[in-house]
Design an enzyme around this catalytic site. Sequence first.
Site, PDB file in Angstrom:
ATOM      1  N   HIS A 100      25.738  17.680 -19.154  1.00  0.00           N
ATOM      2  CA  HIS A 100      24.520  17.721 -19.830  1.00  0.00           C
ATOM      3  C   HIS A 100      23.521  18.992 -19.336  1.00  0.00           C
ATOM      4  CE1 HIS A 100      23.538  16.799 -15.483  1.00  0.00           C
ATOM      5  NE2 HIS A 100      24.352  15.858 -15.448  1.00  0.00           N
ATOM      6  N   ARG A 157      35.531  12.884  -9.092  1.00  0.00           N
ATOM      7  CA  ARG A 157      34.734  13.841 -10.181  1.00  0.00           C
ATOM      8  C   ARG A 157      34.462  15.318  -9.376  1.00  0.00           C
ATOM      9  NH1 ARG A 157      30.975  10.386 -10.863  1.00  0.00           N
ATOM     10  NH2 ARG A 157      29.303  11.101  -9.990  1.00  0.00           N
ATOM     11  N   TYR A 175      38.475   7.641 -13.132  1.00  0.00           N
ATOM     12  CA  TYR A 175      38.061   6.564 -12.106  1.00  0.00           C
ATOM     13  C   TYR A 175      39.177   5.464 -12.467  1.00  0.00           C
ATOM     14  CZ  TYR A 175      34.017   9.614 -12.728  1.00  0.00           C
ATOM     15  OH  TYR A 175      33.310  10.526 -12.855  1.00  0.00           O
ATOM     16  N   HIS A 212      18.960  15.362 -16.009  1.00  0.00           N
ATOM     17  CA  HIS A 212      19.446  15.199 -17.418  1.00  0.00           C
ATOM     18  C   HIS A 212      18.373  15.897 -18.095  1.00  0.00           C
ATOM     19  CE1 HIS A 212      22.122  11.586 -16.286  1.00  0.00           C
ATOM     20  NE2 HIS A 212      22.512  12.743 -15.821  1.00  0.00           N
ATOM     21  N   ASP A 248      27.923  12.820  -4.997  1.00  0.00           N
ATOM     22  CA  ASP A 248      27.246  13.505  -6.087  1.00  0.00           C
ATOM     23  C   ASP A 248      25.859  13.816  -5.677  1.00  0.00           C
ATOM     24  OD1 ASP A 248      25.931  14.488  -8.516  1.00  0.00           O
ATOM     25  OD2 ASP A 248      26.841  12.776  -9.566  1.00  0.00           O
ATOM     26  N   ASP A 282      22.773  19.940  -9.161  1.00  0.00           N
ATOM     27  CA  ASP A 282      23.493  18.663  -9.405  1.00  0.00           C
ATOM     28  C   ASP A 282      25.093  18.881  -9.267  1.00  0.00           C
ATOM     29  OD1 ASP A 282      24.557  16.221 -10.514  1.00  0.00           O
ATOM     30  OD2 ASP A 282      24.149  16.531 -12.506  1.00  0.00           O
ATOM     31  N   GLU A 313      31.400  18.296 -15.652  1.00  0.00           N
ATOM     32  CA  GLU A 313      31.799  17.133 -14.471  1.00  0.00           C
ATOM     33  C   GLU A 313      32.877  16.262 -15.002  1.00  0.00           C
ATOM     34  OE1 GLU A 313      28.585  14.423 -13.956  1.00  0.00           O
ATOM     35  OE2 GLU A 313      27.144  15.839 -15.075  1.00  0.00           O
ATOM     36  N   ASP A 334       0.793  -1.078  -0.138  1.00  0.00           N
ATOM     37  CA  ASP A 334      -0.012  -0.021  -0.057  1.00  0.00           C
ATOM     38  C   ASP A 334       0.844   1.256   0.114  1.00  0.00           C
ATOM     39  OD1 ASP A 334      -2.225  -1.546  -0.144  1.00  0.00           O
ATOM     40  OD2 ASP A 334      -2.764  -1.218   2.078  1.00  0.00           O
ATOM     41  N   HIS A 360      32.560   9.035 -19.282  1.00  0.00           N
ATOM     42  CA  HIS A 360      31.242   9.608 -19.350  1.00  0.00           C
ATOM     43  C   HIS A 360      31.572  10.996 -20.160  1.00  0.00           C
ATOM     44  CE1 HIS A 360      31.996  12.179 -16.124  1.00  0.00           C
ATOM     45  NE2 HIS A 360      32.330  11.291 -15.451  1.00  0.00           N
TER      46      HIS A 360
HETATM   47  N1  GLY Z   1      24.387  12.981 -10.839  1.00  0.00           N
HETATM   48  C1  GLY Z   1      23.725  12.639 -12.145  1.00  0.00           C
HETATM   49  C2  GLY Z   1      25.055  13.345 -12.985  1.00  0.00           C
HETATM   50  O1  GLY Z   1      25.849  13.970 -12.735  1.00  0.00           O
HETATM   51  O2  GLY Z   1      24.889  13.209 -14.103  1.00  0.00           O
HETATM   52 MN    MN Z   2      26.041  14.490 -10.648  1.00  0.00          MN
HETATM   53 MN    MN Z   3      25.563  15.533 -13.758  1.00  0.00          MN
END
Ligand code: GLY
Ligand code: MN
Ligand code: MN
Length: 438
Positions: free
Chosen positions: A353, A405, A387, A360, A259, A270, A383, A38, A349
Amino acid sequence: MRISPQTYAARRRRLLEQLPEGSVALVAGSTLVNRNRDAEYPFRQNSDFYYLTGFDEPDALLVLKPGRAEGETVLFCPPRDPDMEIWTGYRAGPEGCVERYGADQAFVLAELDEQVPQLLDGSRRLYYALGSDETLDNRVRGWLNAVRAKARQGAEAPEELVLLDNLLHEMRLFKESEELDVMRAAARISAAAHVEAMLYAHPGVHEYELEAKILSHCMGEGARHQAYSPIVGGGANGCILHYIENNAPIDDGSLVLIDAGCELDCYASDITRTFPVNGRFSPEQRALYELVLKTNEACIALIRPGLPWNEVHDLSVRLLTEGLVELGLLEGEPEKLIEEGAYRTFYMHRIGHWLGMDVHDVGNYKVAGNWRPLEPGMVMTVEPGIYVSPHNESVEPRWRGIGIRIEDDVVVTEQGCEVLTADVPKSAEAIEALMNRN
Ligand code: GLY
Ligand code: MN
Ligand code: MN
């Protein structure tokens, strides 16, 4: 800090002006999602729907129909029912939708099947985000069929189906000054939360204890929700990009990667910061940290109107690759290593973004096949990261398990850019000074 009703009305007007005559648009709100038995997940309104209405109740539907005599903005909403409201909390009801949310007309949800086919009738083109929600897609198909079934009585169903995304997401990509004020406030709250976590950190602290500091600070400032699940990774957990277990103790000598960013009136922040849990960087941690920091700062310094989006990413790849070669983690000619994508072992990455109502955020990155030039009002993250997997046997053991990061949120301005997240220390010295202050 909230977006005003006038701004929601102005957005609807701007969208209506872009819809060709003879069209109708359906924008659906979110529904509650079951968590277990529930219990439900906290409700989060659909960003497109909220952008146009500011209306925060589940299962609602917005219909926009340019030129309609009875009104161009129609809202469908849950009913006002005193017995139900004892359980669900207060509802605006159709009257509230007209008085407080600027609808020209409003109906309860029970009227959807009666009213929506009438609204579709006579429109040549239907704007609707087909494919986002199967249940709703089926419902829309039913409404279209209901109009088609009345063809002999003179009903005319839409002939063209168009996604609303291009028009609406282009609007959302460019932030108005009120939106920037909310995003500045969200970023300030999140920045202070990161500072709290840094101040509380000590060897042996659990990742979730640092998460608790973040959540507590944000909630205490009125930001009840995070824009995404916070990532708190100690040591090698910092190398897992979407680590959200957040349940391990953090050993003395480890870095912590956090993060996390709160959401305010459905606008995201972010932020990522990486710091030593004991307040002092080791030589290896510092060397890699300085490289990521230099990259973060150089990318931010590059951002200005006219710059193709991809050039920020390309700069980060070049600087990180050159730095990794200098430190001996990569071997070879940087140019060749970039061509081969060798940096992807350490940096897998993109540089960032779009940021807005969704972390995002929506908006195209390419236009007509070309990387889009930056323009004032766009908000993006920067960012870069490195790593080094704990299992990477191609580097000396002293580098392994280090994940770093550094993430900031920036607005493109006429002159260059404004950093929204400057309140969290970023240089190694400033972080050490903060963590060791007595
Ligand atoms: N926290 C998700 C990003 O940094 O894209
Ligand atoms: Mn982030
Ligand atoms: Mn981000």
